[in-house]
Scaffold this active site. Structure first.
Site, PDB file in Angstrom:
ATOM      1  CG  HIS A 212      -3.019   6.189  -5.037  1.00 51.84           C
ATOM      2  ND1 HIS A 212      -1.952   5.958  -6.066  1.00 51.84           N
ATOM      3  CD2 HIS A 212      -4.024   5.320  -5.269  1.00 51.84           C
ATOM      4  CE1 HIS A 212      -2.924   4.964  -7.010  1.00 51.84           C
ATOM      5  NE2 HIS A 212      -3.624   4.718  -6.491  1.00 51.84           N
ATOM      6  CB  CYS A 245      -9.392  -1.540  -6.040  1.00 50.44           C
ATOM      7  SG  CYS A 245      -8.817  -2.719  -4.819  1.00 50.44           S
TER       8      CYS A 245
END
Length: 313
Positions: A212, A245
């Site tokens: 990922h 993020c």
């Protein structure tokens, strides 16, 4: 000189995470019908696994407050696994009620990240998931574990390979069917990716490990290729590069699904995915939420499609 692909997997499972990981940090609410349409388009494109939503407190992730409505509204494609993130038993109960196929639990490989974000140690955080793991197994549901900050942390910097391996072993002990090695802030490089993946494969079956990657430093597709060389055959990606993020300044989100599938098809690896359909889906969601399409392949192929020119894969 031709590139040898004899040591690469013949087939790769691409886990589409756009509907959950890609949308969860969008500041403006994304209408439920748009989320449903996104998942249905992805299902029709041939994905074997779609991360659809999460069952978390709307206080913490308001964008996912409509998880039950989303799961009730989608058209399920036979053979597709629809996954949901479940941080606790209450979330697990919501996932069961929504008829999720797989529940996802998560931990960090970074002690600093764990302490800063959930105010407990890595060991304590994994222990909190024991009731969820038991409940998932009792219910006959697939259980997936995700390890954030496996290639670097925004607070402590370098994360040791030993720390990642330790969390893999702890998640394996909970009965996880798959374990994700996540470069949450996108700082990983191909050499580090291979080192981490090969170390993890010594303690957990490599065919059940997944990569990922985030593309903050532009290394995501290179890291996918490095992981392929290590024997990894499951990858996560997000249509149109949705997501990002909040702990990584300048983060550009998850690696774009279009870019990953283009790479895989170019290597002769089967995915079962219709790339043209994914490109159109990326255009659909980018327009729907009014944000730029972060996929280089998506933008290039859209330009060709709009011109009526043939595409090459």
């Amino acid at each position: 000189m031709s590139l040898s692909t004899s040591n690469l997997p013949k087939h790769v499972k691409v886990v589409e995470v756009g509907p959950r990981d890609g949308l969860q940090n969008e500041k403006q609410p994304v209408p439920t019908d748009i989320k449903i349409a996104l998942i249905d388009r992805l299902s029709a494109a041939g994905f074997a696994n779609i991360e659809a939503t999460s069952f978390v407190s709307p206080k913490w992730v308001p964008q996912m407050a409509d998880g039950a409505e989303v799961m009730a509204g989608i058209t399920r494609r036979p053979g597709t696994i629809y996954s949901v993130l479940t941080p606790n038993l209450r979330g697990f109960e919501g996932a069961v009620a929504a008829k999720a196929d797989e529940v996802v639990i998560f931990g960090a490989a970074s002690e600093a990240f764990s302490q800063r974000n959930i105010n407990c140690s890595i060991v304590e955080s994994i222990a909190r998931f024991e009731p969820v793991a038991r409940a998932a197994k009792d219910a006959g549901l697939r259980l997936r574990g995700s390890i954030s900050c496996a290639l670097g942390c925004p607070y402590q910097g370098e994360v040791s390979v030993a720390s990642v391996v330790d969390v893999v072993q702890r998640l394996a002990a909970l009965g996880c069917d798959e374990i994700d090695i996540a470069d949450t802030i996108g700082v990983g490089t191909p050499s580090r990716t291979r080192e981490v993946m090969e170390a993890c494969a010594k303690v957990f079956p490599i065919e059940r490990l997944s990569g990922h990657f985030h593309d903050t430093y532009g290394q995501a597709t290179a890291n996918v290729y490095a992981a392929l060389l290590s024997g990894i055959s499951i990858f996560h990606s997000s249509v149109a590069g949705l997501g990002g993020c909040p702990y990584a300044k300048g983060a550009t989100g998850n690696v774009a699904t279009e870019d990953v599938v283009y790479l895989l098809h170019g290597l002769g690896i089967e995915t079962g995915i219709d790339l043209d359909a994914v490109v159109r889906t990326g255009d659909f969601i980018s327009r729907a939420i009014d944000r730029p399409n972060a996929s280089r392949v998506g933008r290039a192929m859209l330009a060709k499609l709009q011109d009526g020119a043939p595409t090459c894969v």
